[in-house]
Design an enzyme around this catalytic site. Structure first.
Site, PDB file in Angstrom:
ATOM      1  N   TYR A  67       0.808  -1.186  -0.108  1.00 12.52           N
ATOM      2  CA  TYR A  67      -0.006  -0.141  -0.058  1.00 12.52           C
ATOM      3  C   TYR A  67       0.707   1.221  -0.072  1.00 12.52           C
ATOM      4  O   TYR A  67       0.510   2.430   0.096  1.00 12.52           O
ATOM      5  CB  TYR A  67      -0.981   0.027   1.311  1.00 12.52           C
ATOM      6  CG  TYR A  67      -1.976  -1.219   1.237  1.00 12.52           C
ATOM      7  CD1 TYR A  67      -2.787  -1.465   0.148  1.00 12.52           C
ATOM      8  CD2 TYR A  67      -1.930  -2.236   2.115  1.00 12.52           C
ATOM      9  CE1 TYR A  67      -3.488  -2.416   0.036  1.00 12.52           C
ATOM     10  CE2 TYR A  67      -2.554  -3.356   2.276  1.00 12.52           C
ATOM     11  CZ  TYR A  67      -3.543  -3.679   1.053  1.00 12.52           C
ATOM     12  OH  TYR A  67      -4.351  -4.541   1.159  1.00 12.52           O
ATOM     13  N   LYS A  68       2.214   1.388  -0.069  1.00 10.86           N
ATOM     14  CA  LYS A  68       2.911   2.391   0.088  1.00 10.86           C
ATOM     15  C   LYS A  68       2.796   3.298  -1.033  1.00 10.86           C
ATOM     16  O   LYS A  68       2.941   4.433  -0.907  1.00 10.86           O
ATOM     17  CB  LYS A  68       4.395   1.990   0.059  1.00 10.86           C
ATOM     18  CG  LYS A  68       4.904   1.289   1.278  1.00 10.86           C
ATOM     19  CD  LYS A  68       6.309   1.002   1.484  1.00 10.86           C
ATOM     20  CE  LYS A  68       6.789   0.232   2.564  1.00 10.86           C
ATOM     21  NZ  LYS A  68       8.087  -0.199   2.488  1.00 10.86           N
ATOM     22  N   GLY A 130      11.579  -3.026  -6.055  1.00  9.63           N
ATOM     23  CA  GLY A 130      10.315  -2.924  -5.558  1.00  9.63           C
ATOM     24  C   GLY A 130      10.193  -1.966  -4.676  1.00  9.63           C
ATOM     25  O   GLY A 130      11.026  -0.715  -4.792  1.00  9.63           O
ATOM     26  N   GLY A 131       9.279  -1.966  -3.526  1.00  6.86           N
ATOM     27  CA  GLY A 131       9.353  -0.957  -2.694  1.00  6.86           C
ATOM     28  C   GLY A 131      10.328  -0.460  -1.771  1.00  6.86           C
ATOM     29  O   GLY A 131      10.753   0.956  -1.627  1.00  6.86           O
ATOM     30  N   ASP A 152      16.630  -6.333 -12.081  1.00  4.14           N
ATOM     31  CA  ASP A 152      15.435  -6.596 -11.307  1.00  4.14           C
ATOM     32  C   ASP A 152      14.894  -7.788 -12.369  1.00  4.14           C
ATOM     33  O   ASP A 152      15.015  -7.591 -14.014  1.00  4.14           O
ATOM     34  CB  ASP A 152      14.132  -5.677 -11.137  1.00  4.14           C
ATOM     35  CG  ASP A 152      13.110  -6.255 -10.308  1.00  4.14           C
ATOM     36  OD1 ASP A 152      13.032  -5.689  -9.316  1.00  4.14           O
ATOM     37  OD2 ASP A 152      12.395  -7.016 -10.962  1.00  4.14           O
ATOM     38  N   ARG A 157       9.857  -3.062 -14.283  1.00  7.84           N
ATOM     39  CA  ARG A 157       9.778  -2.613 -13.069  1.00  7.84           C
ATOM     40  C   ARG A 157      11.266  -1.873 -12.925  1.00  7.84           C
ATOM     41  O   ARG A 157      11.273  -0.785 -12.468  1.00  7.84           O
ATOM     42  CB  ARG A 157       9.480  -3.523 -12.207  1.00  7.84           C
ATOM     43  CG  ARG A 157       9.441  -3.066 -10.647  1.00  7.84           C
ATOM     44  CD  ARG A 157       8.807  -3.908  -9.831  1.00  7.84           C
ATOM     45  NE  ARG A 157       9.831  -5.114  -9.349  1.00  7.84           N
ATOM     46  CZ  ARG A 157       9.561  -5.851  -8.347  1.00  7.84           C
ATOM     47  NH1 ARG A 157       8.409  -5.781  -7.737  1.00  7.84           N
ATOM     48  NH2 ARG A 157      10.303  -6.826  -7.948  1.00  7.84           N
ATOM     49  N   GLY A 197      16.991 -14.905   0.571  1.00  2.00           N
ATOM     50  CA  GLY A 197      17.673 -14.950   1.747  1.00  2.00           C
ATOM     51  C   GLY A 197      16.881 -14.879   3.018  1.00  2.00           C
ATOM     52  O   GLY A 197      17.386 -15.222   4.244  1.00  2.00           O
ATOM     53  N   GLY A 243      20.129  -5.882   7.307  1.00  2.00           N
ATOM     54  CA  GLY A 243      19.025  -5.381   7.219  1.00  2.00           C
ATOM     55  C   GLY A 243      18.316  -4.767   8.493  1.00  2.00           C
ATOM     56  O   GLY A 243      17.383  -4.113   8.655  1.00  2.00           O
TER      57      GLY A 243
END
Length: 282
Positions: A67-68, A130-131, A152, A157, A197, A243
């Site tokens: 939804y971002k 992506g996002g 990608d 994209r 990962g 991360g």
């Protein structure tokens, strides 16, 4: 009472609640943090859910996949949000309107600077558009990367992200499968913004035989924290950023936006690991 939440799909395993509650406790605030999962909310609609939150006392909410981008179209961005960065992950409800921010890109920059100091990123190859890839790519732009290479599996994209970066005056290019090995060898930094990962998607997104000449790597995956990618890079003598750093700093940035408080990141890190030592390993 500071009432917060997270809107997303399939978010039951998120660690955001415990981070925000802990940060609130450090600031002497009573914080609640609800998971507003579209998988379990009947007839879910993003604008309806945001409106409900605003009307029922939420100070703000985080917004995550998928939804971002939609949220960015509905909400006035804060001044620090680059115009071309077409997603928000943080929404604050104010009397004069809703304000949107993307703490992922700021959090990435803070994490990078904490780990690598003033060293410039150089030429960076990023897997995934992506996002989270959008946010880290803009973070690289903010950090002054010489060139941002995007790969990608969905070429369209990837090309779209490159066009978005170019419109923001970043030096960016798409790398196809045929040129990927050469790009890995030629890069100063490598970034993984794919699910590869994660515990449910084991493996390494890069050919580890190509490791050795790079200076640094970052993996957006933080469950587990020490991924196969990071372990292979460290074994090759490359500096790594986990991360967890993105998760941690974007959370601090979001809490500061929600609450108006200033967080001592070092103290918060100690508090978090004392409370949740398993976060060190994921």
């Amino acid at each position: 009472m500071l009432k917060l939440g997270l809107i997303g799909k399939g978010i039951s395993r998120s660690q955001s609640a415990r981070l925000h509650v802990l940060l609130g406790r450090m600031c002497g605030m009573d914080v609640t943090y609800d998971y507003l999962d579209s998988d379990v909310i009947k007839d879910f609609d993003l604008i309806k859910q945001l409106t409900t939150c605003a009307e029922t006392g939420y100070a703000g909410v985080n917004v995550t996949h998928p939804y971002k981008t939609s949220a960015r179209k509905l909400i006035t961005p804060r001044k620090r949000l680059p115009e071309a960065l077409g997603s928000v992950n943080t929404v604050v409800f104010r009397e004069d309107g809703w304000r949107g921010d993307n703490t992922d890109f700021v959090g990435f920059m803070r994490g990078y600077q904490k780990q690598f100091g003033d060293a410039k990123p150089g030429t960076v190859l990023q897997m995934g558009a992506g996002g989270v890839g959008l946010a880290t790519a803009f973070g690289l732009r903010g950090l002054g990367a010489d060139k941002i290479l995007i790969h990608d599996k969905d070429a369209a994209r990837g090309e779209e992200l490159v066009a978005t970066l170019a419109a923001a005056n970043a030096n960016a290019a798409f790398v196809g499968e045929d040129d990927l090995s050469d790009a890995v060898r030629a890069s100063d930094g490598l970034i993984n913004c794919t699910p590869v990962g994660m515990n449910q998607y084991p493996g390494c997104p890069f050919d580890t035989d190509l490791f050795g000449g790079q200076k640094w790597v970052f993996d957006a995956v933080y469950t587990p924290v020490q991924t196969a990618f990071l372990r292979a890079a460290a074994k090759s003598g490359i500096d790594v950023m986990t991360g967890f750093e993105l998760f941690f700093f974007q959370g601090i940035e979001a809490f500061e936006v929600f609450s108006g408080a200033e967080i001592d990141a070092d103290a918060a890190r100690d508090e978090y690991f004392n409370a949740y030592p398993e976060a060190l390993t994921g």
